[in-house]
Motif scaffolding. Structure first.
Motif, PDB file in Angstrom:
ATOM      1  N   THR A  50       0.207  11.773  -4.180  1.00 11.32           N
ATOM      2  CA  THR A  50       1.024  10.884  -4.394  1.00 11.32           C
ATOM      3  C   THR A  50       0.456   9.439  -3.701  1.00 11.32           C
ATOM      4  O   THR A  50       0.094   9.527  -2.791  1.00 11.32           O
ATOM      5  N   MET A  51       0.746   8.419  -4.667  1.00 11.83           N
ATOM      6  CA  MET A  51       0.472   7.176  -4.098  1.00 11.83           C
ATOM      7  C   MET A  51       1.792   6.265  -4.306  1.00 11.83           C
ATOM      8  O   MET A  51       2.750   6.473  -4.629  1.00 11.83           O
ATOM      9  N   TYR A  52       1.970   5.396  -3.211  1.00  8.41           N
ATOM     10  CA  TYR A  52       3.174   4.725  -2.978  1.00  8.41           C
ATOM     11  C   TYR A  52       2.956   3.111  -3.259  1.00  8.41           C
ATOM     12  O   TYR A  52       1.640   2.778  -2.799  1.00  8.41           O
ATOM     13  N   LEU A  53       3.885   2.387  -3.373  1.00  9.00           N
ATOM     14  CA  LEU A  53       4.052   0.984  -3.188  1.00  9.00           C
ATOM     15  C   LEU A  53       5.122   0.470  -2.472  1.00  9.00           C
ATOM     16  O   LEU A  53       6.155   0.604  -3.359  1.00  9.00           O
ATOM     17  N   GLN A  54       5.004   0.071  -1.406  1.00  7.23           N
ATOM     18  CA  GLN A  54       6.327  -0.569  -0.526  1.00  7.23           C
ATOM     19  C   GLN A  54       6.546  -1.880  -1.015  1.00  7.23           C
ATOM     20  O   GLN A  54       5.411  -2.655  -0.571  1.00  7.23           O
ATOM     21  N   MET A  55       7.728  -2.467  -1.274  1.00  8.78           N
ATOM     22  CA  MET A  55       7.901  -3.847  -1.682  1.00  8.78           C
ATOM     23  C   MET A  55       8.951  -4.226  -0.875  1.00  8.78           C
ATOM     24  O   MET A  55       9.918  -3.719  -0.931  1.00  8.78           O
ATOM     25  N   ILE A  56       8.718  -5.307  -0.092  1.00  4.35           N
ATOM     26  CA  ILE A  56       9.845  -5.977   0.439  1.00  4.35           C
ATOM     27  C   ILE A  56       9.847  -7.386   0.107  1.00  4.35           C
ATOM     28  O   ILE A  56       8.706  -8.098  -0.571  1.00  4.35           O
TER      29      ILE A  56
END
Length: 127
Positions: free
Chosen positions: A78-84
């Protein structure tokens, strides 16, 4: 190869979201660089972030640098993209992608650098 992107939604400006991209079990994701792209209505698909196969090297577009963070968990495929600190200009369908050949380098910033694509998950930033 199947990539399943999820985690999109409606968020207010300044808010946060975390996108996930799960790869099917027939591919060992740890062998391939991966990336995130986005596409707003009427616009071309654009590069957002990329990550090497080990996760040790990343790069970002100037528009998201300092706000988005790409990561991967190869054990979970799994890959993630944390966006703030999301902005209205971040509104788009977000796509995950996988390089088609094994490489230790970053996979690239062009759409043509990737062989496999997820179906997209919609992110809408609006008050």
């Amino acid at each position: 190869v199947q990539l399943q992107a999820s985690g999109g939604g409606l968020v207010q400006p300044g808010g946060s979201l975390r996108l996930s991209c799960a790869a099917s079990k027939d591919i060992d994701m740890k062998n391939y660089g991966m990336g995130w792209f986005r596409q707003a209505p009427g616009k071309e698909r654009e590069f957002v972030a990329q990550i090497s196969r080990t996760g040790g090297t990343t790069s970002y577009s100037d528009s998201v640098k300092g706000r988005f963070s790409i990561a991967r968990d190869n054990a979970k495929n799994t890959m993630y993209l944390q966006m703030i600190n999301l902005k209205p200009d971040d509104t788009a369908a977000y796509y995950c992608a996988q390089k088609g050949v094994r490489s230790g380098l970053l996979p690239g910033t062009r759409v043509s650098d990737y062989a496999y694509w997820g179906q997209g998950t919609q992110v809408t930033v609006s008050s």
